[in-house]
Design an enzyme around this catalytic site. Structure first.
Site, PDB file in Angstrom:
ATOM      1  N   HIS A 108      -4.551   5.172  -2.819  1.00  0.00           N
ATOM      2  CA  HIS A 108      -5.758   5.990  -2.875  1.00  0.00           C
ATOM      3  C   HIS A 108      -5.376   7.386  -3.335  1.00  0.00           C
ATOM      4  O   HIS A 108      -4.342   7.906  -2.935  1.00  0.00           O
ATOM      5  CB  HIS A 108      -6.409   6.099  -1.492  1.00  0.00           C
ATOM      6  N   TYR A 158       0.857  -1.172   0.000  1.00  0.00           N
ATOM      7  CA  TYR A 158       0.000   0.000   0.000  1.00  0.00           C
ATOM      8  C   TYR A 158       0.899   1.229   0.000  1.00  0.00           C
ATOM      9  O   TYR A 158       1.685   1.423   0.921  1.00  0.00           O
ATOM     10  CB  TYR A 158      -0.917  -0.008   1.210  1.00  0.00           C
TER      11      TYR A 158
END
Length: 169
Positions: A119, A80
């Site tokens: 994101h 991530y």
């Protein structure tokens, strides 16, 4: 100068965050990003060195990429990419590309990492274009992902590490 015009690349040095310099990373992120990051974020960063790395230019930290490895049920890991940020005066000088390339090369070399995801706030067109340019694919939009910033929605982007081509080769 046009918004999308590239300037000559900067010669940077990549530096790993340590317990001695983590406060520099905290100050950098506080300056770049609209949300404060808690101690858990920095603990995750430190556990993911050397994927997490800072960009040094003339003895000054101007950018960083912060990552976290997430174990999957099959024993593999997803990476991530929590943040990738460059101080505004140093953007469009190749710093973000060098940070991304460093992290993606390491991820490709790690047999346990198959994918990197991130994101992006739905209003951050520059970031979306940057990630698309380097092969990240849009997966989905998450409504109300961010709690204290507007717009609160984010897009999720992902890419495999297997086909990453070293941008400096």
């Amino acid at each position: 100068m046009a918004k999308d015009e590239e300037l000559p690349p900067l010669e940077i040095t990549l530096v790993e965050p340590t317990e001695k310099n983590i406060n520099v990373l905290k100050k950098l992120n506080a300056h770049i990003f609209p949300v404060p990051y808690q101690d858990k974020f920095y603990s995750d960063c430190m556990s993911c060195v050397p994927f997490t790395i800072m960009a040094l230019y003339t003895d000054f930290v101007i950018g960083a990429i912060c990552c976290r490895l997430e174990k999957q049920p099959d024993g593999k890991a997803r990476m991530y990419m929590m943040t990738l940020g460059i101080l505004a005066p140093y953007r469009r000088r190749g710093v973000g590309v060098k940070l991304l390339n460093h992290t993606m090369k390491l991820a490709k070399e790690d047999p346990n990492v198959e994918e990197v995801y991130l994101h992006v706030q739905t209003s951050n067109d520059d970031a979306m274009e940057f990630y698309k340019k380097y092969g990240f694919k849009y997966l989905e939009t998450i409504k109300d992902y961010y709690k204290r910033i507007e717009p609160p929605d984010c897009h999720v982007y992902s890419r495999s590490v297997n086909d990453w081509v070293d941008l400096e080769a």
